[in-house]
Structures are given as C-alpha cells and as structure tokens.
Design an enzyme around this catalytic site. Structure first.
Site, short mmCIF file in Angstrom:
data_model
loop_
_atom_site.label_atom_id
_atom_site.label_comp_id
_atom_site.label_asym_id
_atom_site.label_seq_id
_atom_site.Cartn_x
_atom_site.Cartn_y
_atom_site.Cartn_z
N CYS A 23 -39.04 -59.32 15.24
CA CYS A 23 -39.78 -58.50 16.22
C CYS A 23 -41.28 -58.62 15.98
O CYS A 23 -41.77 -58.32 14.87
CB CYS A 23 -39.35 -57.05 16.12
SG CYS A 23 -40.27 -55.99 17.27
N ASP A 51 -29.56 -38.23 8.90
CA ASP A 51 -28.26 -38.89 9.10
C ASP A 51 -27.07 -38.01 8.72
O ASP A 51 -25.96 -38.49 8.68
CB ASP A 51 -28.09 -40.14 8.22
CG ASP A 51 -29.10 -41.20 8.49
OD1 ASP A 51 -29.72 -41.16 9.54
OD2 ASP A 51 -29.25 -42.07 7.63
N CYS A 106 -40.37 -60.01 26.12
CA CYS A 106 -39.83 -60.52 24.85
C CYS A 106 -38.32 -60.27 24.77
O CYS A 106 -37.82 -59.22 25.16
CB CYS A 106 -40.54 -59.79 23.70
SG CYS A 106 -39.89 -60.21 22.08
N CYS A 152 -41.84 -53.69 25.06
CA CYS A 152 -41.23 -54.96 24.69
C CYS A 152 -41.65 -56.07 25.67
O CYS A 152 -41.54 -57.25 25.34
CB CYS A 152 -39.71 -54.85 24.71
SG CYS A 152 -39.03 -53.91 23.33
S1 SF4 Z 1 -38.06 -58.43 19.30
FE1 SF4 Z 1 -39.07 -56.41 19.32
S2 SF4 Z 1 -40.56 -56.54 21.01
FE2 SF4 Z 1 -39.11 -58.23 21.28
S3 SF4 Z 1 -37.56 -57.36 22.68
FE3 SF4 Z 1 -36.81 -57.05 20.58
S4 SF4 Z 1 -37.46 -55.00 20.04
FE4 SF4 Z 1 -38.69 -55.60 21.83
#
Ligand code: SF4
Length: 389
Positions: free
Chosen positions: A290, A175, A233, A230
């Site tokens: 997530c 960073d 989702c 993903c």
């Molecule tokens: S919660 Fe996780 S798996 Fe679902 S869309 Fe967001 S980043 Fe992707």
C-alpha cells in the site's frame, strides 16, 4: 495483521438526556452513570484534555465518535450472510451488538477511538519474504501481545478522566469484545477503510493497533473520515497471494493467509499451500504494497520489538522447537493463538515451499511420524514438494 483483529444505528444524543447548553446524563443501566452536569464549554475542554492524555499515554491519535454504525451494519451482515468469515463463528455470534455499541454496553453515548503505531524498526519485511529459508511472521506479532499493553493504557485514560470529573461510565476494549473497530475509528476521524479493509491514516499508513474507550459522556464528536483516499489504486487487491479479495472492501476470509494460518484450526487446503510461501503466522502483503505505508511510523514501544529473533529465524530451526520451547518462547506473544500444532502445520507448509536443502528435508523428516495427523499430513505434503518422501 490478522484479518479479524484490530486495524479493526443508533441515535445521537437523545433530547431527554441532554439539555441544550448543559448536559446531564440519565442513569443508564449497565455502566456507572455520570453524575456531573457539564456545560458545552466544559465538554470541549474535557475533550481536548482527553486527547492530550491519550497522546501522553503513547497513542498517536485519539478521536471521538457517536455510536451510529448503521452504514457498517449492513456491510457486516452481508459479509456474514455470504459465509465469508469462514469458521470464525464468533464473528456472527453477537447479533447486532457488534454494530450497536449501546447494546454491548448499555448507556454508551460516545466511543473514544485510539491508534497506536506498532511497526518495529529494521524488520526487513521484504527481504524476509523473499528469503525462502526464513519464516515470515506478521509484523504485529513479533513482540509481546498488544492486548495487555493497550488495554492497560486505555484503562489508565479512563481513570485519568475519572480523576478529573468524578465517577462516570466507561469500558476499555481491544479486540476483547464484538466491536467494529475500524468503522468506529473511521467515524472518529482516524482514517478511512481502504480497499484492503484496513484502516488507513494519511500520516501513518496502516501498521497500527486500535482500541476503544466506551463512555456515557456526551462529548463533542470528531468529523468522520468518510472519503476513501485509494483513488484508482488496486495494488492490495492485485498483490494478495491467494487472491482473497472478491473486490474492493470485500475479503473472503477463507482464502486469507491470516485466517488460514491463525484462525483456522484444521488443514490448509492443498491448492492454497504453494501460494502461502514462507508466511507462517499472518500476512502483511496487502499492507506492504500500500503506497500509504510509506508514511508508516516506527513504534517506540519496547513491547513491540521482535523477541527470540522471530524476525529473522529459519523455518527449519523453528520447526524443531519442542513444545516446551514453543510455550516458553511464545509466552505473552500473539503467536500462542495458533497453538503448537497449528504452528507446526504452518511451518510445514513454509518448508514445503522452501528451496530444497538437506537442512529442510532433515527437519521435515524428524516430524514425519508426528502423532498429530494434521502435522504429519502437512509434512508428507511438504516432503512431496521436494520429491523426498
Ligand atoms: S494498496 Fe492501499 S491505497 Fe491502494 S487500494 Fe489498497 S488500501 Fe487503497
């Protein structure tokens, strides 16, 4: 995790720098030139050693990429052009250096990307978020500031390589410079950038820090993780308390709680205050929800353990810390970034969102006459939430 930090087009090797089977690097300006000549086989062996040394130094994953970030350069420019970075002028201040590593460190050919889990065990994230009297602090910020530890370990890796091969060019980053850390990590095969803009790893979710070792060694590269896992989702986009996502992979920093409570030095917009709840330094919601984070691993690093009971403190108690106590208890902590005034501003918002109680109202009233207009205005707002002004 803060939106800005961390878990966060240029040619491949130029023919005139590389021989087909053995490799000699020219003398790049800006970093120490590599002197040795390596065969492909030697580079393969060195790469395996680097990955092993990285793991021995406490990193869970080590990957290597070239410096072609052209795909991400356009995305970054578009994001900046729309002003979605808010007041974080430093995001735009370095021109293309952020997406062109060799402009940041001339001579760079490869970036070694490293990942370190940080989640402390037993921090009861969800319970704290649901307890309105408690302060929720982003999990990455409960312990010591990670920058020092990670930079030290990456520098140790750089030196370990030097012991093996002699002088070569390298520089460690965490960073500390304009580096597109998540894009680099994705290209190094460490994960994919999820819809929440975090780097996700299929074995470890997203609760980890990233760091980089820029080098002029022409190491073989890893396969980029270019598939986004993903699926359909949208949990992170739906869960965001302030609706800061304009869509997948597109965050409006100006509405992100991490930005509002850490990077923003001014007042927090009134309409956003009730949505912030008890999050007083950063926000983890888009990570907590997530599904990949069921694979998140606890860290064994003692530096990342919560200090001063910051994982379970009452808002009212933190609000009554003196400035000396703040400076003492946040020494070496990421929380220092927000400063005492910003800390009290955030806590005032949290107290405004807390359930009414004599303790909450009393704490707020003790800072009603703060010489800081930023603090007293937020205190007045908070007391109004309790009809106690
Ligand atoms: S919660 Fe996780 S798996 Fe679902 S869309 Fe967001 S980043 Fe992707």
């Amino acid at each position: 995790m803060s939106i800005v930090e961390n878990n966060r087009t240029i040619p491949h090797l130029s023919p005139h720098l590389i021989k087909t089977d053995s490799v000699q690097q020219s003398a790049p300006s800006g970093i120490i030139p590599t002197r040795a000549v390596f065969s492909s086989n030697e580079l393969q062996v060195l790469t395996q050693d680097i990955k092993r040394w990285g793991r021995e130094l406490g990193f869970q994953d080590v990957g290597i990429t070239d410096i072609d970030l052209s795909d991400h350069e356009a995305h970054l420019k578009n994001w900046l052009d729309q002003g979605l970075h808010g007041d974080m002028e430093w995001m735009a201040a370095h021109g293309n250096k952020r997406s062109r590593p060799a402009e940041l460190v001339p001579g760079t050919l490869r970036i070694i990307s490293l990942r370190m889990d940080y989640l402390p065990a037993d921090t009861r994230q969800i319970q704290i978020l649901q307890d309105k009297s408690k302060a929720y602090i982003s999990r990455y910020a409960l312990g010591r500031d990670y920058h020092k530890l990670i930079r030290k370990r990456i520098t140790q890796l750089g030196k370990r390589i030097e012991q093996e091969i002699g002088a070569y060019g390298y520089r460690a980053f965490v960073d500390s410079a304009p580096v597109l850390e998540r894009a680099v990590a994705m290209r190094a095969g460490l994960g994919w950038i999820g819809k929440n803009t975090m780097l996700l790893n299929h074995k470890a979710g997203s609760f980890f820090f990233l760091g980089e070792l820029f080098t002029d060694l022409p190491l073989p590269v890893d396969k980029p993780q270019d598939k986004v896992h993903c699926g359909s989702c949208t949990a992170c986009l739906d869960k965001c308390p302030t609706d800061a996502f304009l869509g997948p992979h597109k965050l409006d920093a100006r509405k992100c709680i991490s930005y509002l409570t850490i990077e923003n030095s001014g007042p927090i917009q009134e309409e956003l205050r009730p949505l912030i709840g008890n999050r007083v330094f950063g926000c983890d919601d888009c990570q907590l929800v997530c599904p990949w984070n069921k694979f998140a691993k606890f860290s064994g690093e003692t530096d990342f353990l919560p200090r001063h009971k910051l994982d379970s403190s009452e808002l009212a108690d933190l609000f009554l810390w003196t400035e000396e106590e703040f400076l003492d208890r946040t020494a070496g902590s990421p929380i220092r970034r927000t400063g005492f005034e910003g800390w009290l501003r955030n806590l005032a918002v949290g107290l405004g969102n807390a359930s009414s109680s004599p303790k909450v109202i009393s704490a707020l009233k003790q800072r009603l006459d703060s010489p800081s207009e930023l603090i007293s205005e937020h205190v007045r707002w908070a007391l109004n939430q309790h009809n106690a002004l």
